[in-house]
Design a protein around this motif. Sequence first.
Motif, PDB file in Angstrom:
ATOM      1  N   THR A  55       0.831  -1.208   0.000  1.00  0.00           N
ATOM      2  CA  THR A  55       0.000   0.000   0.000  1.00  0.00           C
ATOM      3  C   THR A  55       0.863   1.254   0.000  1.00  0.00           C
ATOM      4  O   THR A  55       0.591   2.223  -0.709  1.00  0.00           O
ATOM      5  N   SER A  56       1.917   1.234   0.782  1.00  0.00           N
ATOM      6  CA  SER A  56       2.813   2.385   0.900  1.00  0.00           C
ATOM      7  C   SER A  56       3.807   2.453  -0.259  1.00  0.00           C
ATOM      8  O   SER A  56       4.499   1.473  -0.554  1.00  0.00           O
ATOM      9  N   GLY A  57       3.897   3.621  -0.889  1.00  0.00           N
ATOM     10  CA  GLY A  57       4.870   3.813  -1.952  1.00  0.00           C
ATOM     11  C   GLY A  57       6.298   3.700  -1.449  1.00  0.00           C
ATOM     12  O   GLY A  57       7.180   3.213  -2.153  1.00  0.00           O
ATOM     13  N   VAL A  58       6.515   4.139  -0.209  1.00  0.00           N
ATOM     14  CA  VAL A  58       7.851   4.054   0.392  1.00  0.00           C
ATOM     15  C   VAL A  58       8.254   2.596   0.565  1.00  0.00           C
ATOM     16  O   VAL A  58       9.392   2.205   0.280  1.00  0.00           O
ATOM     17  N   VAL A  59       7.310   1.766   1.027  1.00  0.00           N
ATOM     18  CA  VAL A  59       7.594   0.342   1.225  1.00  0.00           C
ATOM     19  C   VAL A  59       7.851  -0.340  -0.116  1.00  0.00           C
ATOM     20  O   VAL A  59       8.781  -1.150  -0.248  1.00  0.00           O
ATOM     21  N   ARG A  60       7.048   0.012  -1.133  1.00  0.00           N
ATOM     22  CA  ARG A  60       7.263  -0.568  -2.469  1.00  0.00           C
ATOM     23  C   ARG A  60       8.661  -0.236  -2.980  1.00  0.00           C
ATOM     24  O   ARG A  60       9.361  -1.095  -3.520  1.00  0.00           O
ATOM     25  N   SER A  95      -0.232  -1.291  -5.784  1.00  0.00           N
ATOM     26  CA  SER A  95      -0.561  -0.755  -4.466  1.00  0.00           C
ATOM     27  C   SER A  95      -1.554  -1.633  -3.711  1.00  0.00           C
ATOM     28  O   SER A  95      -1.744  -1.465  -2.511  1.00  0.00           O
ATOM     29  N   ASP A 149       3.583  -6.997   0.795  1.00  0.00           N
ATOM     30  CA  ASP A 149       3.629  -6.474   2.151  1.00  0.00           C
ATOM     31  C   ASP A 149       2.190  -6.240   2.625  1.00  0.00           C
ATOM     32  O   ASP A 149       1.460  -5.430   2.043  1.00  0.00           O
ATOM     33  N   GLY A 168       1.386  -5.266   5.736  1.00  0.00           N
ATOM     34  CA  GLY A 168       1.319  -4.289   6.814  1.00  0.00           C
ATOM     35  C   GLY A 168       0.963  -4.930   8.142  1.00  0.00           C
ATOM     36  O   GLY A 168       1.322  -6.062   8.426  1.00  0.00           O
TER      37      GLY A 168
END
Length: 210
Positions: free
Chosen positions: A9-14, A34, A54, A56
């Motif tokens: 979901t998070s762009g940072v995590v991707r 996402s 991910d 979360g």
Amino acid sequence: MIRVMVVATSGVVRAGLSAVVTTNQLMTVVGSASDLDLLAREIGRLQPDVVLVDLGNNPQQSVWKKLLLLNEQQDPLGLIVMVEELDSIDLEAAMYSGIRGILPNSSTESEIVAAVEAIASGLVVLHPDAIELLYRREKVWNNPVQTLTTREIEVLVLLASGMGNKLIAKSLHISEHTVKFHLSSIFQKLGVSTRTEAVAVGVRLGLIML
């Protein structure tokens, strides 16, 4: 070359997971998504060997149904899921949905890369903590548990609804100290150590329904 797709979901995590994957010269990121719905639309076109998802800190039961459907519609996928807390997921349901790997979000870069390599080779990867959880739950499942009292079942039902000790006490017109006493007894009888495990075991034994 191992083709990897990253879902978070998070762009940072991707971006972070993509960077980890590309540290290995034998891997390439063919795309990202996402959410699982976007993954379902893109997976046929991108044809990844491994999908790194991910979830979360709040994986829902519907996630496993979506992943099972994906596996039924596509050739068996090399699915790896990463979660914040391993004891927050139904490991049996996760494995049944076709997931090939389960890792905590705290996994190191080398652990993630090794998992991708292993799953691309057709292996199954479980973090040691996940194996320990399965072992503990299997012991509970194969050993009779002491019968819960009517009050303990009431506490377990409210626990499953997401209530904290204060709300449980108010709902049952008892003190928070008494709630803690009941929870301690429930944990001991069910052979668990967390609230999440207590609810999961209660459901499996038919003591409560979600």
